[in-house]
Write a protein that holds these residues in place. Structure first.
Motif, PDB file in Angstrom:
ATOM      1  N   ALA A  24       0.837  -1.209   0.000  1.00  0.00           N
ATOM      2  CA  ALA A  24       0.000   0.000   0.000  1.00  0.00           C
ATOM      3  C   ALA A  24       0.867   1.252   0.000  1.00  0.00           C
ATOM      4  O   ALA A  24       1.897   1.301   0.659  1.00  0.00           O
ATOM      5  N   ARG A  25       0.443   2.259  -0.747  1.00  0.00           N
ATOM      6  CA  ARG A  25       1.099   3.571  -0.779  1.00  0.00           C
ATOM      7  C   ARG A  25       0.015   4.626  -0.534  1.00  0.00           C
ATOM      8  O   ARG A  25      -0.330   5.392  -1.431  1.00  0.00           O
ATOM      9  N   PRO A  26      -0.565   4.657   0.670  1.00  0.00           N
ATOM     10  CA  PRO A  26      -1.703   5.553   0.942  1.00  0.00           C
ATOM     11  C   PRO A  26      -1.320   7.024   0.883  1.00  0.00           C
ATOM     12  O   PRO A  26      -0.282   7.441   1.401  1.00  0.00           O
ATOM     13  N   LYS A  27      -2.195   7.793   0.230  1.00  0.00           N
ATOM     14  CA  LYS A  27      -1.981   9.230   0.100  1.00  0.00           C
ATOM     15  C   LYS A  27      -2.855   9.977   1.096  1.00  0.00           C
ATOM     16  O   LYS A  27      -3.972   9.567   1.396  1.00  0.00           O
ATOM     17  N   VAL A  28      -2.335  11.092   1.580  1.00  0.00           N
ATOM     18  CA  VAL A  28      -3.054  11.942   2.533  1.00  0.00           C
ATOM     19  C   VAL A  28      -4.020  12.822   1.739  1.00  0.00           C
ATOM     20  O   VAL A  28      -3.593  13.572   0.867  1.00  0.00           O
ATOM     21  N   ILE A  29      -5.319  12.713   2.041  1.00  0.00           N
ATOM     22  CA  ILE A  29      -6.289  13.557   1.343  1.00  0.00           C
ATOM     23  C   ILE A  29      -6.785  14.708   2.218  1.00  0.00           C
ATOM     24  O   ILE A  29      -7.164  15.752   1.704  1.00  0.00           O
ATOM     25  N   ARG A  30      -6.747  14.509   3.557  1.00  0.00           N
ATOM     26  CA  ARG A  30      -7.104  15.587   4.491  1.00  0.00           C
ATOM     27  C   ARG A  30      -6.250  15.462   5.737  1.00  0.00           C
ATOM     28  O   ARG A  30      -5.821  14.379   6.092  1.00  0.00           O
ATOM     29  N   THR A  31      -6.041  16.596   6.401  1.00  0.00           N
ATOM     30  CA  THR A  31      -5.329  16.612   7.674  1.00  0.00           C
ATOM     31  C   THR A  31      -6.194  17.315   8.708  1.00  0.00           C
ATOM     32  O   THR A  31      -7.031  18.155   8.357  1.00  0.00           O
ATOM     33  N   TYR A  32      -5.988  16.965   9.973  1.00  0.00           N
ATOM     34  CA  TYR A  32      -6.721  17.603  11.059  1.00  0.00           C
ATOM     35  C   TYR A  32      -5.762  18.392  11.917  1.00  0.00           C
ATOM     36  O   TYR A  32      -4.757  17.886  12.402  1.00  0.00           O
ATOM     37  N   ASP A  33      -6.085  19.677  12.105  1.00  0.00           N
ATOM     38  CA  ASP A  33      -5.324  20.574  12.961  1.00  0.00           C
ATOM     39  C   ASP A  33      -6.272  20.999  14.081  1.00  0.00           C
ATOM     40  O   ASP A  33      -7.381  21.457  13.807  1.00  0.00           O
ATOM     41  N   GLU A  54       6.694  15.685   9.700  1.00  0.00           N
ATOM     42  CA  GLU A  54       6.411  17.025   9.169  1.00  0.00           C
ATOM     43  C   GLU A  54       5.027  17.506   9.624  1.00  0.00           C
ATOM     44  O   GLU A  54       4.869  18.637  10.076  1.00  0.00           O
ATOM     45  N   PHE A  55       4.033  16.633   9.517  1.00  0.00           N
ATOM     46  CA  PHE A  55       2.678  17.002   9.930  1.00  0.00           C
ATOM     47  C   PHE A  55       2.598  17.252  11.433  1.00  0.00           C
ATOM     48  O   PHE A  55       1.980  18.221  11.872  1.00  0.00           O
ATOM     49  N   ILE A  56       3.202  16.384  12.240  1.00  0.00           N
ATOM     50  CA  ILE A  56       3.160  16.556  13.687  1.00  0.00           C
ATOM     51  C   ILE A  56       3.817  17.878  14.081  1.00  0.00           C
ATOM     52  O   ILE A  56       3.286  18.620  14.905  1.00  0.00           O
ATOM     53  N   GLU A  57       4.957  18.184  13.477  1.00  0.00           N
ATOM     54  CA  GLU A  57       5.650  19.441  13.775  1.00  0.00           C
ATOM     55  C   GLU A  57       4.804  20.668  13.415  1.00  0.00           C
ATOM     56  O   GLU A  57       4.921  21.707  14.048  1.00  0.00           O
ATOM     57  N   SER A  58       3.948  20.540  12.394  1.00  0.00           N
ATOM     58  CA  SER A  58       3.122  21.679  11.989  1.00  0.00           C
ATOM     59  C   SER A  58       1.766  21.700  12.708  1.00  0.00           C
ATOM     60  O   SER A  58       0.897  22.489  12.368  1.00  0.00           O
ATOM     61  N   GLY A  59       1.575  20.814  13.705  1.00  0.00           N
ATOM     62  CA  GLY A  59       0.373  20.849  14.521  1.00  0.00           C
ATOM     63  C   GLY A  59      -0.755  19.942  14.065  1.00  0.00           C
ATOM     64  O   GLY A  59      -1.854  19.989  14.610  1.00  0.00           O
ATOM     65  N   PRO A  81       3.955   8.975  19.104  1.00  0.00           N
ATOM     66  CA  PRO A  81       3.599   9.868  20.207  1.00  0.00           C
ATOM     67  C   PRO A  81       4.652  10.948  20.399  1.00  0.00           C
ATOM     68  O   PRO A  81       5.835  10.699  20.200  1.00  0.00           O
ATOM     69  N   ARG A  82       4.211  12.138  20.765  1.00  0.00           N
ATOM     70  CA  ARG A  82       5.134  13.268  20.955  1.00  0.00           C
ATOM     71  C   ARG A  82       6.109  13.009  22.077  1.00  0.00           C
ATOM     72  O   ARG A  82       7.284  13.236  21.938  1.00  0.00           O
ATOM     73  N   ASN A  83       5.623  12.579  23.221  1.00  0.00           N
ATOM     74  CA  ASN A  83       6.492  12.380  24.386  1.00  0.00           C
ATOM     75  C   ASN A  83       6.460  10.926  24.800  1.00  0.00           C
ATOM     76  O   ASN A  83       5.407  10.384  25.061  1.00  0.00           O
ATOM     77  N   GLY A  84       7.637  10.336  24.872  1.00  0.00           N
ATOM     78  CA  GLY A  84       7.732   8.972  25.354  1.00  0.00           C
ATOM     79  C   GLY A  84       7.709   8.963  26.869  1.00  0.00           C
ATOM     80  O   GLY A  84       7.621  10.013  27.507  1.00  0.00           O
ATOM     81  N   PRO A  85       7.792   7.799  27.460  1.00  0.00           N
ATOM     82  CA  PRO A  85       7.807   7.724  28.924  1.00  0.00           C
ATOM     83  C   PRO A  85       9.052   8.395  29.487  1.00  0.00           C
ATOM     84  O   PRO A  85      10.116   8.357  28.882  1.00  0.00           O
ATOM     85  N   VAL A  86       8.887   9.007  30.626  1.00  0.00           N
ATOM     86  CA  VAL A  86       9.996   9.682  31.293  1.00  0.00           C
ATOM     87  C   VAL A  86      10.798   8.627  32.038  1.00  0.00           C
ATOM     88  O   VAL A  86      10.244   7.883  32.847  1.00  0.00           O
ATOM     89  N   PRO A  87      12.118   8.540  31.762  1.00  0.00           N
ATOM     90  CA  PRO A  87      12.923   7.546  32.487  1.00  0.00           C
ATOM     91  C   PRO A  87      13.012   7.897  33.964  1.00  0.00           C
ATOM     92  O   PRO A  87      13.151   9.062  34.313  1.00  0.00           O
TER      93      PRO A  87
END
Length: 101
Positions: A24-33, A54-59, A81-87
């Protein structure tokens, strides 16, 4: 196939599993901000790890994907996930205390 170190151009394994096809080579048709809502994606990139980051960095937090006749909605934050577990220190380890003056 995606590996633990995730090559930038690999499609996330979870996405391949959703589409039930390792080719599969799925294309992004919409994004949610969260600040704007759903937006049509003009360039329709294939969802690779590079695009996820790239998408996560742009919100962006979610995407609508299309491959052939199948469409699926995927949370980007479930993929990476943005933040992994804190050691945490192991109990019994000495703590460093600054010297008293």
């Amino acid at each position: 196939m995606a590996t633990e170190d995730h090559a930038e151009n690999d499609i996330p394994l979870k996405v391949l599993q959703i589409f039930k096809d390792e080719k599969a080579r799925p294309k992004v048709i919409r994004t949610y901000d969260v600040n704007v809502g759903w937006l049509a994606e003009q360039r329709s990139p294939v969802l690779t790890w590079l695009v996820v980051d790239e998408f996560i960095e742009s919100g962006k937090t979610s995407v609508d994907l299309k491959w052939r006749s199948k469409k699926h909605q995927v949370s980007l934050l479930d993929l990476r996930p943005r933040n992994g577990p804190v050691p945490r220190a192991v109990r019994g380890e000495p703590r460093v205390v600054p010297p008293q003056r």
